[in-house]
Design a protein around this motif. Structure first.
Motif, PDB file in Angstrom:
ATOM      1  N   VAL A 191     -33.911   4.046  19.112  1.00 27.66           N
ATOM      2  CA  VAL A 191     -32.505   4.237  19.484  1.00 27.66           C
ATOM      3  C   VAL A 191     -32.024   3.063  20.340  1.00 27.66           C
ATOM      4  N   ALA A 192     -32.871   2.597  21.254  1.00 27.82           N
ATOM      5  CA  ALA A 192     -32.511   1.469  22.119  1.00 27.82           C
ATOM      6  C   ALA A 192     -32.263   0.204  21.300  1.00 27.82           C
ATOM      7  N   VAL A 193     -33.068  -0.018  20.265  1.00 24.54           N
ATOM      8  CA  VAL A 193     -32.887  -1.183  19.392  1.00 24.54           C
ATOM      9  C   VAL A 193     -31.537  -1.104  18.684  1.00 24.54           C
ATOM     10  N   ASN A 194     -31.152   0.100  18.239  1.00 21.88           N
ATOM     11  CA  ASN A 194     -29.858   0.250  17.564  1.00 21.88           C
ATOM     12  C   ASN A 194     -28.700   0.070  18.529  1.00 21.88           C
TER      13      ASN A 194
ATOM     14  N   ASN B 110     -22.543  -5.596  10.263  1.00 22.06           N
ATOM     15  CA  ASN B 110     -22.961  -4.201  10.347  1.00 22.06           C
ATOM     16  C   ASN B 110     -24.205  -3.910   9.522  1.00 22.06           C
ATOM     17  N   ASP B 111     -24.401  -4.672   8.460  1.00 18.90           N
ATOM     18  CA  ASP B 111     -25.556  -4.460   7.586  1.00 18.90           C
ATOM     19  C   ASP B 111     -26.742  -5.352   7.942  1.00 18.90           C
ATOM     20  N   THR B 112     -26.648  -6.055   9.046  1.00 20.71           N
ATOM     21  CA  THR B 112     -27.716  -6.960   9.476  1.00 20.71           C
ATOM     22  C   THR B 112     -28.519  -6.305  10.584  1.00 20.71           C
ATOM     23  N   ASP B 113     -29.842  -6.418  10.522  1.00 21.75           N
ATOM     24  CA  ASP B 113     -30.681  -5.783  11.536  1.00 21.75           C
ATOM     25  C   ASP B 113     -30.728  -6.622  12.806  1.00 21.75           C
ATOM     26  N   LEU B 114     -31.365  -6.066  13.844  1.00 19.49           N
ATOM     27  CA  LEU B 114     -31.419  -6.753  15.140  1.00 19.49           C
ATOM     28  C   LEU B 114     -32.119  -8.097  15.037  1.00 19.49           C
ATOM     29  N   ASN B 115     -33.166  -8.182  14.229  1.00 19.94           N
ATOM     30  CA  ASN B 115     -33.902  -9.435  14.098  1.00 19.94           C
ATOM     31  C   ASN B 115     -32.995 -10.556  13.587  1.00 19.94           C
ATOM     32  N   GLY B 116     -32.159 -10.251  12.611  1.00 18.67           N
ATOM     33  CA  GLY B 116     -31.244 -11.258  12.086  1.00 18.67           C
ATOM     34  C   GLY B 116     -30.174 -11.638  13.089  1.00 18.67           C
ATOM     35  N   ILE B 117     -29.621 -10.644  13.776  1.00 18.86           N
ATOM     36  CA  ILE B 117     -28.532 -10.902  14.720  1.00 18.86           C
ATOM     37  C   ILE B 117     -29.020 -11.691  15.928  1.00 18.86           C
ATOM     38  N   ILE B 118     -30.145 -11.282  16.516  1.00 24.29           N
ATOM     39  CA  ILE B 118     -30.622 -11.994  17.710  1.00 24.29           C
ATOM     40  C   ILE B 118     -31.084 -13.400  17.345  1.00 24.29           C
TER      41      ILE B 118
ATOM     42  N   SER C   1     -32.828 -22.328  25.976  1.00 23.97           N
ATOM     43  CA  SER C   1     -33.750 -23.315  25.405  1.00 23.97           C
ATOM     44  C   SER C   1     -35.179 -23.109  25.891  1.00 23.97           C
ATOM     45  N   PHE C   2     -35.331 -22.303  26.951  1.00 22.48           N
ATOM     46  CA  PHE C   2     -36.667 -22.047  27.489  1.00 22.48           C
ATOM     47  C   PHE C   2     -37.446 -21.125  26.566  1.00 22.48           C
ATOM     48  N   PRO C   3     -38.762 -21.358  26.432  1.00 27.08           N
ATOM     49  CA  PRO C   3     -39.592 -20.421  25.664  1.00 27.08           C
ATOM     50  C   PRO C   3     -39.572 -19.042  26.316  1.00 27.08           C
ATOM     51  N   LYS C   4     -39.582 -17.997  25.496  1.00 24.62           N
ATOM     52  CA  LYS C   4     -39.576 -16.614  25.970  1.00 24.62           C
ATOM     53  C   LYS C   4     -38.375 -16.329  26.872  1.00 24.62           C
ATOM     54  N   ASN C   5     -37.201 -16.837  26.461  1.00 25.94           N
ATOM     55  CA  ASN C   5     -35.982 -16.535  27.200  1.00 25.94           C
ATOM     56  C   ASN C   5     -35.548 -15.103  26.891  1.00 25.94           C
ATOM     57  N   ILE C   6     -34.429 -14.661  27.471  1.00 22.95           N
ATOM     58  CA  ILE C   6     -34.044 -13.266  27.339  1.00 22.95           C
ATOM     59  C   ILE C   6     -33.746 -12.866  25.894  1.00 22.95           C
ATOM     60  N   CYS C   7     -33.291 -13.797  25.071  1.00 23.71           N
ATOM     61  CA  CYS C   7     -33.047 -13.486  23.659  1.00 23.71           C
ATOM     62  C   CYS C   7     -34.360 -13.397  22.883  1.00 23.71           C
ATOM     63  N   ASP C   8     -35.296 -14.277  23.187  1.00 21.07           N
ATOM     64  CA  ASP C   8     -36.615 -14.209  22.550  1.00 21.07           C
ATOM     65  C   ASP C   8     -37.283 -12.863  22.824  1.00 21.07           C
ATOM     66  N   LYS C   9     -37.152 -12.377  24.046  1.00 22.42           N
ATOM     67  CA  LYS C   9     -37.780 -11.110  24.420  1.00 22.42           C
ATOM     68  C   LYS C   9     -37.158  -9.940  23.669  1.00 22.42           C
ATOM     69  N   VAL C  10     -35.851 -10.001  23.434  1.00 27.24           N
ATOM     70  CA  VAL C  10     -35.188  -8.948  22.664  1.00 27.24           C
ATOM     71  C   VAL C  10     -35.700  -8.943  21.224  1.00 27.24           C
ATOM     72  N   ARG C  11     -35.867 -10.121  20.657  1.00 27.11           N
ATOM     73  CA  ARG C  11     -36.416 -10.204  19.295  1.00 27.11           C
ATOM     74  C   ARG C  11     -37.820  -9.605  19.251  1.00 27.11           C
ATOM     75  N   ASP C  12     -38.619  -9.870  20.272  1.00 23.21           N
ATOM     76  CA  ASP C  12     -39.979  -9.331  20.325  1.00 23.21           C
ATOM     77  C   ASP C  12     -39.969  -7.810  20.426  1.00 23.21           C
ATOM     78  N   VAL C  13     -39.003  -7.251  21.161  1.00 20.57           N
ATOM     79  CA  VAL C  13     -38.914  -5.790  21.276  1.00 20.57           C
ATOM     80  C   VAL C  13     -38.680  -5.172  19.901  1.00 20.57           C
ATOM     81  N   GLY C  14     -37.764  -5.753  19.131  1.00 21.70           N
ATOM     82  CA  GLY C  14     -37.497  -5.240  17.790  1.00 21.70           C
ATOM     83  C   GLY C  14     -38.735  -5.274  16.913  1.00 21.70           C
TER      84      GLY C  14
END
Length: 409
Positions: free
Chosen positions: A21-24, A213-221, A239-252
């Motif tokens: 649910v959190a991912v959605n 709307n038809d794109t999953d979190l991995n595609g959007i992030i 630009s930093f490795p493991k930035n806040i967007c990278d971490k969101v992708r990892d959660v998905g």
């Protein structure tokens, strides 16, 4: 069979459901803003490309705002127009620019091409063959091979200088310089910004996705991560490795690949913290109008408990009936005792004829099912042997928004 689905009341499975649910929630908080940024690229670069053809258009107006939205103009589409998408035809205080709008409208009504878009250039015709671009291969390039003649497709300039300008903009704003060219259709760049966004997504799995709307979190992030345009909307350095967007992708990814659909308390806590950190970024929280709402949902709704109801013979005990099209509908009277507006309920139903025969099982996870499911809610149905959708050995999970068609009032 009960041994299979009785796992859902376990803490690990409840954590997985909360994580899903959190991912959605995160996806819905990011998708519209991703479109907006890519649409800004489309509109600004389109204006630059056609500037010489529209000298009377002032510096404050874009060509999108100078063209009335009309499906008959061969630019706009019926329904929600992707060409205008939140941008409307408007007058201008500058007389010369405003008069130009009348000229554009007159040409459109007469069926005259106003030359503001190009829909003739294929991606293989405007992207040079280069084995380093992640789509071409050494030797005889399959990407630049005509599927009918098996001959090489030679690159050329866009006759309107529009597609070349947009291609260069995509190339220059890609953080790593390798857009996913095989995802996109260059003929749609002028009218649909999501085909520009797809250039920043992973190279596989997104070619047939036409909207956010038809794109999953991995595609959007991935669009946030790979496009330099998003840095201006964040305080954090993307630009930093493991930035806040990278971490969101990892959660998905972690939620998708969780063994046994179970997540530990510690993992869920860390992942939710990573999702909230993105929406808590000071600059992004201020620029993205959906950030605060997404953050509130992550902070409040995920803390709510999950109630589980197991019902054998749901066709008898839950007042199953059929509508005029002979579709089975589960009717629940006064469902509030086990599903309130902030909770999630799991109903395990056997014999949900005609969709599922006597030996099959359906699991429906409903969010805010009081009294049923509205357009903004989510339904997850896990079905085993739910022919014809899946075969006897497989299990399917379908995450659906706007679940209303399946359940009437």
């Amino acid at each position: 069979m009960y041994e299979y689905y009785k796992q859902f009341p376990t803490p690990g499975s409840q954590n997985w459901l909360k994580g899903s649910v959190a991912v959605n929630i995160t996806k819905r908080g990011l998708a519209p803003f991703a479109f907006k940024v890519c649409d800004d690229i489309r509109v600004e670069k389109l204006k630059l490309a056609i500037k010489q053809h529209f000298p009377d258009l002032c510096g404050n107006c874009s060509i999108v705002e100078a063209i009335p939205c009309d499906p008959k103009n061969n630019i706009c589409n019926a329904g929600q127009c992707r060409f205008h998408k939140d941008r409307v035809f408007r007058p201008c205080l500058i007389v010369k620019c405003n008069d130009y709008r009348n000229t554009v409208t007159d040409k459109i009504q007469k069926g005259i091409d106003i030359g503001c878009i190009c829909n003739s250039c294929k991606i293989t015709e405007i992207v040079s063959c280069n084995p380093r671009n992640k789509v071409c291969n050494s030797g005889r390039c399959r990407f630049h091979m005509d599927p009918n003649t098996k001959l090489n497709i030679h690159t050329r300039r866009c006759p309107n200088n529009i597609c070349d300008t947009l291609r260069n903009a995509i190339q220059q704003t890609h953080r790593f310089g390798n857009p996913s060219w095989k995802n996109t259709d260059a003929r749609k760049w002028c009218v649909n910004a999501w085909d520009i966004a797809k250039c920043f997504m992973p190279p596989d799995g997104y070619a047939n996705v036409d909207n956010e709307n038809d794109t999953d979190l991995n595609g959007i992030i991935s669009v946030y991560i790979n496009s330099d345009e998003f840095q201006q909307y964040f305080t954090a350095d993307l630009s930093f490795p493991k930035n806040i967007c990278d971490k969101v992708r990892d959660v998905g990814k972690n939620i998708r690949h969780a063994p046994g659909l179970e997540v530990t308390d510690d993992d869920l806590k860390v992942w939710l913290s990573d999702l909230k950190a993105l929406f808590s970024d000071p600059t992004f929280k201020n620029d993205n109008p959906l950030a605060k709402d997404a953050l509130d949902q992550l902070q409040q709704r995920i803390k709510t408990p999950i109630d589980v109801m197991v019902n054998d013979r749901a066709d008898e005990d839950s007042h199953s009936r059929h509508d005029e099209s002979n579709i089975a509908i589960m009717v629940m009277e006064r469902a509030t005792p086990f599903i309130d507006e902030s909770n999630i309920a799991i109903m395990v139903i056997e014999r949900a004829t005609p969709f599922i025969d006597e030996s099959n099982i359906a699991i429906m996870v409903m969010e805010r099912a009081t009294p049923f499911i509205d357009e903004s809610n989510i339904a997850i149905m896990v079905m085993e042997r739910a022919t014809p959708f899946i075969d006897e050995s497989n299990i399917a999970i379908m995450v659906m928004e706007r679940a209303t068609p399946f359940i009437d009032e």
